[in-house]
Design a protein around this motif. Structure first.
Motif, PDB file in Angstrom:
ATOM      1  N   MET A 245       0.827  -1.203   0.000  1.00 50.46           N
ATOM      2  CA  MET A 245       0.000   0.000   0.000  1.00 50.46           C
ATOM      3  C   MET A 245       0.861   1.252   0.000  1.00 50.46           C
ATOM      4  SD  MET A 245      -3.081   1.309   0.026  1.00 50.46           S
ATOM      5  CE  MET A 245      -4.265   0.119   0.700  1.00 50.46           C
ATOM      6  N   SER A 246       1.912   1.261   0.820  1.00 48.40           N
ATOM      7  CA  SER A 246       2.789   2.428   0.889  1.00 48.40           C
ATOM      8  C   SER A 246       3.459   2.698  -0.453  1.00 48.40           C
ATOM      9  CB  SER A 246       3.858   2.216   1.968  1.00 48.40           C
ATOM     10  OG  SER A 246       3.269   2.090   3.238  1.00 48.40           O
ATOM     11  N   ARG A 247       3.877   1.643  -1.121  1.00 44.61           N
ATOM     12  CA  ARG A 247       4.535   1.816  -2.415  1.00 44.61           C
ATOM     13  C   ARG A 247       3.557   2.313  -3.475  1.00 44.61           C
ATOM     14  NH1 ARG A 247       8.658  -3.438  -2.528  1.00 44.61           N
ATOM     15  NH2 ARG A 247       9.851  -2.805  -0.686  1.00 44.61           N
ATOM     16  N   LEU A 248       2.332   1.809  -3.429  1.00 39.91           N
ATOM     17  CA  LEU A 248       1.317   2.293  -4.368  1.00 39.91           C
ATOM     18  C   LEU A 248       1.046   3.773  -4.127  1.00 39.91           C
ATOM     19  CD1 LEU A 248      -0.610   1.222  -6.632  1.00 39.91           C
ATOM     20  CD2 LEU A 248      -2.326   0.927  -4.828  1.00 39.91           C
ATOM     21  N   ARG A 249       0.898   4.162  -2.855  1.00 39.30           N
ATOM     22  CA  ARG A 249       0.649   5.562  -2.538  1.00 39.30           C
ATOM     23  C   ARG A 249       1.854   6.436  -2.894  1.00 39.30           C
ATOM     24  NH1 ARG A 249      -4.007   6.967   0.059  1.00 39.30           N
ATOM     25  NH2 ARG A 249      -3.450   8.871  -1.061  1.00 39.30           N
ATOM     26  N   ALA A 250       3.055   5.889  -2.772  1.00 38.19           N
ATOM     27  CA  ALA A 250       4.238   6.640  -3.183  1.00 38.19           C
ATOM     28  C   ALA A 250       4.198   6.944  -4.677  1.00 38.19           C
ATOM     29  CB  ALA A 250       5.506   5.874  -2.830  1.00 38.19           C
ATOM     30  N   GLY A 251       3.678   5.996  -5.469  1.00 33.54           N
ATOM     31  CA  GLY A 251       3.518   6.260  -6.897  1.00 33.54           C
ATOM     32  C   GLY A 251       2.510   7.365  -7.156  1.00 33.54           C
ATOM     33  N   GLU A 252       1.426   7.373  -6.399  1.00 35.63           N
ATOM     34  CA  GLU A 252       0.439   8.445  -6.557  1.00 35.63           C
ATOM     35  C   GLU A 252       1.049   9.796  -6.187  1.00 35.63           C
ATOM     36  OE1 GLU A 252      -3.815   7.234  -5.477  1.00 35.63           O
ATOM     37  OE2 GLU A 252      -2.618   5.736  -4.391  1.00 35.63           O
ATOM     38  N   ALA A 253       1.836   9.809  -5.114  1.00 39.13           N
ATOM     39  CA  ALA A 253       2.492  11.054  -4.720  1.00 39.13           C
ATOM     40  C   ALA A 253       3.513  11.497  -5.762  1.00 39.13           C
ATOM     41  CB  ALA A 253       3.173  10.870  -3.363  1.00 39.13           C
ATOM     42  N   THR A 254       4.233  10.533  -6.344  1.00 36.92           N
ATOM     43  CA  THR A 254       5.180  10.873  -7.408  1.00 36.92           C
ATOM     44  C   THR A 254       4.469  11.580  -8.549  1.00 36.92           C
ATOM     45  OG1 THR A 254       6.652   9.025  -6.865  1.00 36.92           O
ATOM     46  CG2 THR A 254       6.769   9.896  -9.108  1.00 36.92           C
ATOM     47  N   SER A 255       3.333  11.042  -8.968  1.00 41.56           N
ATOM     48  CA  SER A 255       2.543  11.675 -10.024  1.00 41.56           C
ATOM     49  C   SER A 255       2.114  13.070  -9.613  1.00 41.56           C
ATOM     50  CB  SER A 255       1.319  10.816 -10.345  1.00 41.56           C
ATOM     51  OG  SER A 255       0.377  11.525 -11.127  1.00 41.56           O
ATOM     52  N   ALA A 256       1.624  13.223  -8.383  1.00 41.17           N
ATOM     53  CA  ALA A 256       1.141  14.529  -7.922  1.00 41.17           C
ATOM     54  C   ALA A 256       2.252  15.567  -7.940  1.00 41.17           C
ATOM     55  CB  ALA A 256       0.557  14.391  -6.513  1.00 41.17           C
ATOM     56  N   VAL A 257       3.442  15.181  -7.492  1.00 37.15           N
ATOM     57  CA  VAL A 257       4.562  16.114  -7.455  1.00 37.15           C
ATOM     58  C   VAL A 257       5.045  16.447  -8.869  1.00 37.15           C
ATOM     59  CG1 VAL A 257       6.962  16.401  -6.712  1.00 37.15           C
ATOM     60  CG2 VAL A 257       5.274  15.404  -5.149  1.00 37.15           C
ATOM     61  N   LEU A 258       5.140  15.451  -9.733  1.00 35.13           N
ATOM     62  CA  LEU A 258       5.603  15.698 -11.095  1.00 35.13           C
ATOM     63  C   LEU A 258       4.647  16.602 -11.866  1.00 35.13           C
ATOM     64  CD1 LEU A 258       6.940  12.168 -12.117  1.00 35.13           C
ATOM     65  CD2 LEU A 258       8.289  14.202 -11.588  1.00 35.13           C
ATOM     66  N   LEU A 259       3.349  16.396 -11.693  1.00 37.22           N
ATOM     67  CA  LEU A 259       2.394  17.236 -12.406  1.00 37.22           C
ATOM     68  C   LEU A 259       2.413  18.667 -11.868  1.00 37.22           C
ATOM     69  CD1 LEU A 259      -0.656  14.838 -12.892  1.00 37.22           C
ATOM     70  CD2 LEU A 259       1.192  15.390 -14.490  1.00 37.22           C
ATOM     71  N   ALA A 260       2.565  18.812 -10.549  1.00 40.18           N
ATOM     72  CA  ALA A 260       2.663  20.156  -9.987  1.00 40.18           C
ATOM     73  C   ALA A 260       3.932  20.845 -10.489  1.00 40.18           C
ATOM     74  CB  ALA A 260       2.647  20.088  -8.465  1.00 40.18           C
ATOM     75  N   ALA A 261       5.043  20.106 -10.540  1.00 37.81           N
ATOM     76  CA  ALA A 261       6.294  20.683 -11.047  1.00 37.81           C
ATOM     77  C   ALA A 261       6.146  21.096 -12.507  1.00 37.81           C
ATOM     78  CB  ALA A 261       7.432  19.678 -10.883  1.00 37.81           C
ATOM     79  N   THR A 262       5.479  20.257 -13.291  1.00 41.60           N
ATOM     80  CA  THR A 262       5.258  20.580 -14.701  1.00 41.60           C
ATOM     81  C   THR A 262       4.410  21.834 -14.843  1.00 41.60           C
ATOM     82  OG1 THR A 262       5.430  18.256 -15.327  1.00 41.60           O
ATOM     83  CG2 THR A 262       4.324  19.716 -16.885  1.00 41.60           C
ATOM     84  N   SER A 263       3.411  21.981 -13.994  1.00 43.35           N
ATOM     85  CA  SER A 263       2.553  23.174 -14.062  1.00 43.35           C
ATOM     86  C   SER A 263       3.334  24.446 -13.765  1.00 43.35           C
ATOM     87  CB  SER A 263       1.364  23.031 -13.107  1.00 43.35           C
ATOM     88  OG  SER A 263       1.775  23.105 -11.756  1.00 43.35           O
ATOM     89  N   PHE A 264       4.418  24.326 -12.995  1.00 42.55           N
ATOM     90  CA  PHE A 264       5.284  25.480 -12.740  1.00 42.55           C
ATOM     91  C   PHE A 264       6.252  25.734 -13.891  1.00 42.55           C
ATOM     92  CE2 PHE A 264       4.858  24.531  -7.967  1.00 42.55           C
ATOM     93  CZ  PHE A 264       3.911  25.526  -7.784  1.00 42.55           C
ATOM     94  N   GLY A 265       6.381  24.763 -14.803  1.00 44.50           N
ATOM     95  CA  GLY A 265       7.349  24.880 -15.882  1.00 44.50           C
ATOM     96  C   GLY A 265       8.688  24.261 -15.569  1.00 44.50           C
ATOM     97  N   LEU A 266       8.786  23.518 -14.458  1.00 45.60           N
ATOM     98  CA  LEU A 266      10.048  22.890 -14.062  1.00 45.60           C
ATOM     99  C   LEU A 266      10.318  21.628 -14.875  1.00 45.60           C
ATOM    100  CD1 LEU A 266       9.587  23.247 -10.213  1.00 45.60           C
ATOM    101  CD2 LEU A 266      11.480  24.252 -11.511  1.00 45.60           C
ATOM    102  N   ALA A 267      11.584  21.352 -15.106  1.00 47.54           N
ATOM    103  CA  ALA A 267      12.010  20.070 -15.667  1.00 47.54           C
ATOM    104  C   ALA A 267      12.150  19.073 -14.530  1.00 47.54           C
ATOM    105  CB  ALA A 267      13.332  20.227 -16.403  1.00 47.54           C
TER     106      ALA A 267
END
Length: 339
Positions: A245-267
């Motif tokens: 469960m923790s690893r699955l949720r870590a994947g969801e958090a990875t997606s959330a952080v990457l999409l937020a970073a992309t919205s800022f224009g970050l690589a």
């Protein structure tokens, strides 16, 4: 789906966003099944990379990222996705069942969905611009919403993380089975999976640069060097436990952080290599993540102003990963908690 639930176009549109999620070596180790009343995410064990990911952690994180992408896609399309994670202990590959409820999308949800087709894994060097502290706080909050702790590796923590990255790179370099698997999943040109040559730069020999995976046949050109040091931020996503469960949720958090970073224009670029070898991961656990379990390292920064845009990495055809729920799957009927 049944009347009153999303039509086929909506489901396929959200699924198409889900499969844009990042995955280890672009292996896309997931399968989606559509029932009359729910949508189901399954792991695809045939795409498990045994040498890179011996305990299957990267596979679960990859699927968790796809689950979050699906949630974001449905939200922007007017449906709240209620995810029931690991719903069937008798079927470990059944990772989530999604129940859908009508929902008015918020501007933030629409912005995240808009970031999905723009997100890229950018392995090139960064510019000298620093990432604002406010951006890092937003990324931390995005991870926290998924039950995951995000830590910025600074000072001594960054030193030990760099040591772990270098140690993992050396161990993998001396592992013939790992190198063979990596070569089989990279250096591709027209394949719908694996890491294409056009997405990987040659090794960066700049002093002080962290080593990266030695993908086959790298063809991505770096932007001309500015002469200034690159400002790269290293983020570590950690969980209190290290169960599935923790690893699955870590994947969801990875997606959330990457999409937020992309919205800022970050690589951005996920780095899991230092977490794939047990003794090296222990260094990160003890010296960087404060005794919690590190699940993902993210490398973020600003791309140089003269860097060429990255092309989209290929994905498998949607018909290959989105199928009707059939008799071999968990029955989609009343009595299960998501129906």
């Amino acid at each position: 789906m049944d009347r009153g639930l999303p039509d086929d176009f909506t489901v396929k549109t959200a699924a198409a966003m889900a499969v844009r999620a990042p995955s280890v070596h672009n292996s896309q180790p997931w399968r989606w099944a559509v029932g009359d009343r729910s949508l189901h995410l399954y792991a695809d064990p045939s795409r498990h990379l045994a040498q890179t990911d011996p305990d299957g952690r990267d596979l679960l994180i990859s699927c968790g990222a796809a689950l979050h992408h699906a949630r974001v896609g449905f939200a922007a399309l007017g449906w709240r996705a209620e995810a029931h994670r690991l719903p069937n202990p008798a079927e470990p590959n059944h990772l989530a069942a999604i129940e859908l409820h009508r929902h008015e999308p918020s501007p933030d949800e629409i912005a995240l969905a808009a970031a999905i087709p723009r997100r890229r894994t950018d392995r090139r060097r960064h510019s000298s611009w620093s990432v604002p502290r406010g951006h890092l706080e937003t990324l931390s909050a995005a991870a926290a919403e998924e039950g995951v702790v995000l830590r910025t590796a600074e000072d001594a923590e960054r030193y030990y993380l760099a040591v772990a990255i270098q140690k993992a790179s050396r161990q993998h370099l001396n592992d013939p089975a790992y190198r063979t698997e990596l070569a089989a999943w990279s250096g591709r040109h027209a394949a719908p999976n694996g890491v294409p040559s056009r997405s990987t730069p040659p090794p960066d020999e700049t002093p002080g640069t962290l080593p990266s995976r030695l993908f086959a046949d790298p063809e991505l050109a770096e932007a001309p060097a500015s002469g200034e040091d690159a400002e790269t931020v290293l983020l570590v996503l950690s969980t209190a436990s290290d169960d599935r469960m923790s690893r699955l949720r870590a994947g969801e958090a990875t997606s959330a952080v990457l999409l937020a970073a992309t919205s800022f224009g970050l690589a951005s670029c996920p780095l899991t290599e230092p977490l794939e070898i047990r003794d090296v991961r222990r260094i990160v656990e003890e010296k960087v993540s404060g005794g919690t379990f590190p699940q993902m390292v993210l490398r973020i920064g600003w791309a140089p102003v003269n860097a060429d845009p990255l092309p989209a990495t290929p994905r498998r055809d949607l018909d290959d990963v989105l199928t009707p729920l059939d008799a071999t799957d968990l029955p989609d009927r009343a009595g299960y908690p998501w129906c």
